[in-house]
Design an enzyme around this catalytic site. Sequence first.
Site, PDB file in Angstrom:
ATOM      1  N   GLY A  10      75.004 -32.040 -41.837  1.00 26.14           N
ATOM      2  CA  GLY A  10      76.089 -32.290 -42.798  1.00 26.14           C
ATOM      3  C   GLY A  10      77.428 -32.424 -42.095  1.00 26.14           C
ATOM      4  O   GLY A  10      78.475 -32.079 -42.653  1.00 26.14           O
ATOM      5  N   THR A  15      83.300 -29.632 -45.117  1.00 26.26           N
ATOM      6  CA  THR A  15      83.147 -28.436 -44.289  1.00 26.26           C
ATOM      7  C   THR A  15      82.609 -28.802 -42.911  1.00 26.26           C
ATOM      8  O   THR A  15      83.097 -28.322 -41.885  1.00 26.26           O
ATOM      9  CB  THR A  15      82.200 -27.420 -44.971  1.00 26.26           C
ATOM     10  OG1 THR A  15      82.714 -27.108 -46.263  1.00 26.26           O
ATOM     11  CG2 THR A  15      82.076 -26.153 -44.155  1.00 26.26           C
ATOM     12  N   LYS A 127      71.989 -19.530 -52.455  1.00 30.97           N
ATOM     13  CA  LYS A 127      72.318 -19.235 -51.057  1.00 30.97           C
ATOM     14  C   LYS A 127      71.761 -17.871 -50.652  1.00 30.97           C
ATOM     15  O   LYS A 127      71.300 -17.694 -49.532  1.00 30.97           O
ATOM     16  CB  LYS A 127      73.827 -19.329 -50.854  1.00 30.97           C
ATOM     17  CG  LYS A 127      74.309 -20.754 -51.201  1.00 30.97           C
ATOM     18  CD  LYS A 127      75.714 -21.074 -50.784  1.00 30.97           C
ATOM     19  CE  LYS A 127      75.990 -22.557 -51.106  1.00 30.97           C
ATOM     20  NZ  LYS A 127      77.094 -23.127 -50.339  1.00 30.97           N
TER      21      LYS A 127
END
Lengths: 327, 327
Positions: A10, A15, A127
């Site tokens: 990613g 981020t 998460k």
Amino acid sequence: MSPIKVAVVGATGETGASIVDGLLESPTTKYEVTALARPESLEKRAYQALKDRGVNVVAADLKGPQDELVSLLSGIDVVISAIFFASLADEIPLADAAKRAGVKRFIQSAFMIMIPPRGVVDFREKKEEILNYIQKLRLPYTYIDAGWWYQLTLPRIPSGRLDYALPVYNSEPRLGLDGNVPSALADIGDIGRYVARIISDPRTLNKKVYVYNEVYTRNQVYDLVEKLGGESLEREYITEQEINSRIEEARSDFEANPTNQAAFSYLSTNQLLLSWAIRGDNTPDYARYLGYLDGKELYPDFTYVKFEDYVKAALEGEVKGVYQGGK
Amino acid sequence: MSPIKVAVVGATGETGASIVDGLLESPTTKYEVTALARPESLEKRAYQALKDRGVNVVAADLKGPQDELVSLLSGIDVVISAIFFASLADEIPLADAAKRAGVKRFIQSAFMIMIPPRGVVDFREKKEEILNYIQKLRLPYTYIDAGWWYQLTLPRIPSGRLDYALPVYNSEPRLGLDGNVPSALADIGDIGRYVARIISDPRTLNKKVYVYNEVYTRNQVYDLVEKLGGESLEREYITEQEINSRIEEARSDFEANPTNQAAFSYLSTNQLLLSWAIRGDNTPDYARYLGYLDGKELYPDFTYVKFEDYVKAALEGEVKGVYQGGK
């Protein structure tokens, strides 16, 4: 010392990009960065730009054969996932492969504000489930959460001077409760630099870490923007009851149709608002209570962008927004 | 200093009784103990015996009106739940009431061996859910796990000399895998003494703590019992595959009929066996990895019953068993 080898998933997201910057520009520890790209994304301009900066860009299909993933990760010291939320489940095969490849530290895509592990924000629970899976594997890890981004903190002001810096979906100018609930903030640009410190720090191995720059209430944010921008801001508040009824509504829409991304997004936005603006979860105190190490204590020398300086720069037209769609 | 006021739920169970002993006999910190009993249990002999030892015994209906529970807990410093597994869900209203009453520390009924929070033993997950609920409330807490009880560790020996000390359901004499997996042990009698240290220790507030006496492999246990008892023991092993197929079988029986307690018990027994005897989760190293504080490091001066001394006493007919049904 030979550089630490880091693979990032990613790497082209908000981020991920901050993390790659933080790694490439690390003044002390040297990092060699590999970006794992989906095969179909390999030719994207953002990956070309990373190549130009010395990043190894390799195709990786996280849903593909485990052996290939294991071989890609062989020799990698640290895996960092900043994967898009909808693909979080792909961290499971990624963690399996990292374990088999002998990766020394796995950073899952946490990078959220401080939220109770369960019972307040649905996607925080996802998460936690992945963290628990990592722990079941006994894969060495660090779980990193961060303050709410400055880039998502600015209010809209009457003259429209700040509009260029606001995310496309920044439509809700209402403050939580009485506006006096403290919440920790961080510049997205600083988060990658924190990550670069954390991943080579033995004190953070198998720990949760919380990094943030400064703590502000929503009223303090508005006061500051009024003072520096010279414009009065209207302040509308929202009650816990209103947020809860939005959450119920969004949840029932989403449950009726689990492909309804708008409902999920509305659910998440309001759950987050409940957490930081009403419950006041996003604070260093609550992080300590939950067992996180505090970035301020770990890195007292860390230099960061002050929120006041960020607001000044934003008013001067000098900041870059996030989540700006096609802009 | 005035005594610390502790309320105990499940005070007459195996763990609860050890905790009450530990509190009443604490040589340093003074504790004033209240046992919260179900209204229908108030007249049981075990509660009468607690009264004779200076324990306040009061009726508490955890499923009853919150206000009554809050008023019962007002002035209580520490709540300890050693509740029966089937009633775990009652810890939710208990935690709510403790929060409202301003209880300074809440000890949920953990008291298990070291197990991954999720994905290995179903009923460990229930405890994690309650922990997460406590954390959502921001109720001050300590989560305590402990080594596998000596009282459940002895093998049956051919002469039958140890039968008196074995729990009624101790029917499975097979060792995990190759018998060389280490697992931490503790005397149930010591656990309450550890708890008495932990609950007045500021270092353990809002932390997970793991207490144990000694680490043994299953072969070392058998070797010791052979040496001290002078009898040869047959050693049968069990594979991961076999355990997994038992788990699958028990799970499908249990899912077909959720009131089938025998299936749940068989499921739990085999999941626990998988965890400590095959995966090797029940070790101080894994506890540290999971973020637990280590009882050995917290209390290096703690005197405990050595496993060798326990085995000697057991062979002399001098120990008391646990879970012995009507005996």
